[in-house]
Design an enzyme around this catalytic site. Structure first.
Site, PDB file in Angstrom:
ATOM      1  N   ASP A  10       0.865  -1.186   0.000  1.00 23.53           N
ATOM      2  CA  ASP A  10       0.000   0.000   0.000  1.00 23.53           C
ATOM      3  C   ASP A  10       0.901   1.236   0.000  1.00 23.53           C
ATOM      4  OD1 ASP A  10      -1.654   2.143   0.659  1.00 23.53           O
ATOM      5  OD2 ASP A  10      -2.828   0.968   2.087  1.00 23.53           O
ATOM      6  N   ILE A  11       0.725   2.092  -0.972  1.00 25.89           N
ATOM      7  CA  ILE A  11       1.621   3.248  -1.112  1.00 25.89           C
ATOM      8  C   ILE A  11       1.475   4.213   0.069  1.00 25.89           C
ATOM      9  CG2 ILE A  11       0.128   4.796  -2.466  1.00 25.89           C
ATOM     10  CD1 ILE A  11       2.647   5.239  -4.301  1.00 25.89           C
ATOM     11  N   ASN A  24      -6.975  12.792 -10.705  1.00 29.27           N
ATOM     12  CA  ASN A  24      -7.685  13.218 -11.917  1.00 29.27           C
ATOM     13  C   ASN A  24      -7.571  14.735 -12.000  1.00 29.27           C
ATOM     14  OD1 ASN A  24     -10.106  14.506 -10.615  1.00 29.27           O
ATOM     15  ND2 ASN A  24     -10.358  12.415  -9.852  1.00 29.27           N
ATOM     16  N   VAL A  33      -6.204   4.608  -5.729  1.00 29.67           N
ATOM     17  CA  VAL A  33      -5.088   5.059  -4.901  1.00 29.67           C
ATOM     18  C   VAL A  33      -5.308   6.516  -4.446  1.00 29.67           C
ATOM     19  CG1 VAL A  33      -3.549   5.807  -6.780  1.00 29.67           C
ATOM     20  CG2 VAL A  33      -2.584   4.875  -4.700  1.00 29.67           C
ATOM     21  N   ASP A  34      -5.983   7.294  -5.268  1.00 27.02           N
ATOM     22  CA  ASP A  34      -6.302   8.683  -4.926  1.00 27.02           C
ATOM     23  C   ASP A  34      -7.150   8.731  -3.642  1.00 27.02           C
ATOM     24  OD1 ASP A  34      -6.606  11.428  -5.179  1.00 27.02           O
ATOM     25  OD2 ASP A  34      -7.927  11.347  -6.929  1.00 27.02           O
ATOM     26  N   SER A 122      -2.558   4.918 -14.027  1.00 29.79           N
ATOM     27  CA  SER A 122      -3.506   4.621 -15.127  1.00 29.79           C
ATOM     28  C   SER A 122      -3.935   3.154 -15.229  1.00 29.79           C
ATOM     29  CB  SER A 122      -2.977   5.071 -16.499  1.00 29.79           C
ATOM     30  OG  SER A 122      -3.036   6.481 -16.616  1.00 29.79           O
ATOM     31  N   THR A 123      -3.424   2.276 -14.367  1.00 33.00           N
ATOM     32  CA  THR A 123      -3.718   0.843 -14.554  1.00 33.00           C
ATOM     33  C   THR A 123      -4.978   0.359 -13.845  1.00 33.00           C
ATOM     34  OG1 THR A 123      -2.387   0.139 -12.661  1.00 33.00           O
ATOM     35  CG2 THR A 123      -1.264   0.280 -14.795  1.00 33.00           C
TER      36      THR A 123
HETATM   37  N1  AR6 Z   1      -1.428   1.596  -2.949  1.00 37.15           N
HETATM   38  C1  AR6 Z   1      -0.834   1.270  -4.132  1.00 37.15           C
HETATM   39  N2  AR6 Z   1      -1.510   1.038  -5.266  1.00 37.15           N
HETATM   40  C2  AR6 Z   1      -2.844   1.135  -5.218  1.00 37.15           C
HETATM   41  C3  AR6 Z   1      -3.558   1.470  -4.036  1.00 37.15           C
HETATM   42  C4  AR6 Z   1      -2.790   1.705  -2.862  1.00 37.15           C
HETATM   43  N3  AR6 Z   1      -3.349   2.034  -1.704  1.00 37.15           N
HETATM   44  N4  AR6 Z   1      -4.887   1.478  -4.332  1.00 37.15           N
HETATM   45  C5  AR6 Z   1      -5.012   1.155  -5.633  1.00 37.15           C
HETATM   46  N5  AR6 Z   1      -3.788   0.926  -6.172  1.00 37.15           N
HETATM   47  P1  AR6 Z   1      -6.284   3.809  -9.825  1.00 37.15           P
HETATM   48  P2  AR6 Z   1      -5.887   5.257 -12.368  1.00 37.15           P
HETATM   49  C6  AR6 Z   1      -3.423   0.566  -7.546  1.00 37.15           C
HETATM   50  O1  AR6 Z   1      -7.631   3.359 -10.242  1.00 37.15           O
HETATM   51  O2  AR6 Z   1      -6.103   4.009 -13.153  1.00 37.15           O
HETATM   52  C7  AR6 Z   1      -9.234   7.776  -9.257  1.00 37.15           C
HETATM   53  O3  AR6 Z   1     -10.621   7.883  -9.061  1.00 37.15           O
HETATM   54  C8  AR6 Z   1      -4.469  -0.084  -8.420  1.00 37.15           C
HETATM   55  O4  AR6 Z   1      -4.542  -1.479  -8.162  1.00 37.15           O
HETATM   56  O5  AR6 Z   1      -6.086   4.269  -8.437  1.00 37.15           O
HETATM   57  O6  AR6 Z   1      -4.740   6.150 -12.725  1.00 37.15           O
HETATM   58  C9  AR6 Z   1      -8.623   9.112  -9.658  1.00 37.15           C
HETATM   59  O7  AR6 Z   1      -9.241  10.185  -8.993  1.00 37.15           O
HETATM   60  C10 AR6 Z   1      -3.937   0.218  -9.800  1.00 37.15           C
HETATM   61  O8  AR6 Z   1      -2.972  -0.759 -10.218  1.00 37.15           O
HETATM   62  O9  AR6 Z   1      -5.734   5.014 -10.774  1.00 37.15           O
HETATM   63  C11 AR6 Z   1      -8.871   9.151 -11.136  1.00 37.15           C
HETATM   64  O10 AR6 Z   1     -10.181   9.565 -11.429  1.00 37.15           O
HETATM   65  C12 AR6 Z   1      -3.201   1.548  -9.639  1.00 37.15           C
HETATM   66  O11 AR6 Z   1      -3.103   1.770  -8.232  1.00 37.15           O
HETATM   67  C13 AR6 Z   1      -8.703   7.692 -11.554  1.00 37.15           C
HETATM   68  O12 AR6 Z   1      -9.005   6.940 -10.389  1.00 37.15           O
HETATM   69  C14 AR6 Z   1      -3.895   2.733 -10.269  1.00 37.15           C
HETATM   70  O13 AR6 Z   1      -5.300   2.591 -10.139  1.00 37.15           O
HETATM   71  C15 AR6 Z   1      -7.294   7.392 -11.959  1.00 37.15           C
HETATM   72  O14 AR6 Z   1      -7.237   6.086 -12.465  1.00 37.15           O
END
Ligand code: AR6
Length: 169
Positions: A10-11, A24, A33-34, A122-123
């Protein structure tokens, strides 16, 4: 020389100078993650994001760019917010994903950050295929001219960890 490492976890628990947020354009929070960063860091981060929207980023942060705020209660000094591209099969947006990494490191250099943790930008909600995102992320960090000493990719699950580890080896 920048050392690149991968960890699964977890970051929000990372003890680094700066944590990168996959945000975003609104900078006002979201899921993934946001959401985790804002929950763990507390209201100071959102307050700083609102201030950015009221000043330099009235229309929001463009895709591929990065901006820093304090990290609130996180065990880091700063959060560097960047906006990844939504994946598209019709259009190649790789340059924007690379830009997120370059711009985040540029902001880290401005701050004097030496250790920086990145998620797999973005993943998740933005649907970028993991292996391709890992290749772009690692290649871009390798090619960057930066004073950052350690880039730590923090991958949430085993699949992401494997995809990034293969690129770093
Ligand atoms: N620690 C590390 N990695 C994580 C965590 C965590 N706590 N939680 C999720 N991930 P995403 P995006 C991973 O969806 O695709 C938001 O609503 C997750 O498994 O967080 O860039 C923003 O506000 C995935 O591999 O970001 C934007 O609207 C990675 O983090 C949108 O999502 C990125 O997943 C951005 O989408």
């Amino acid at each position: 020389m920048t050392t690149i490492i991968c960890v699964q976890g977890d970051i929000t628990g990372q003890h680094v100078d700066a944590i990168v947020n996959a945000a975003n354009s609104s900078l006002l929070g979201g899921g993934g993650v946001d959401g985790a960063i804002h929950r763990a860091g507390g209201p100071e981060i959102l307050a700083a994001c609102r201030a950015l929207r009221a000043s330099h980023y009235g229309k929001g942060l463009p895709t591929g760019r990065a901006v820093a705020t304090p990290a609130g209660r996180l065990p880091a000094r700063w959060v560097i917010h960047t906006v990844g591209p939504v994946y598209s099969q019709e259009e190649d947006r790789s340059e924007l994903l690379a830009s997120c990494h370059r711009e985040s490191l540029r902001v880290a250099d401005e701050l004097g950050a030496r250790t920086v943790a990145f998620p797999a930008i973005s993943t998740g909600i933005f649907r970028w295929p993991m292996e391709d995102a890992a290749r772009i992320a690692v290649e871009t960090v390798r090619a960057a001219e930066t004073n950052v000493e350690e880039v730590r990719f923090v991958l949430f699950d085993e699949r992401a960890y494997e995809a990034f580890s293969v690129q770093v080896r």
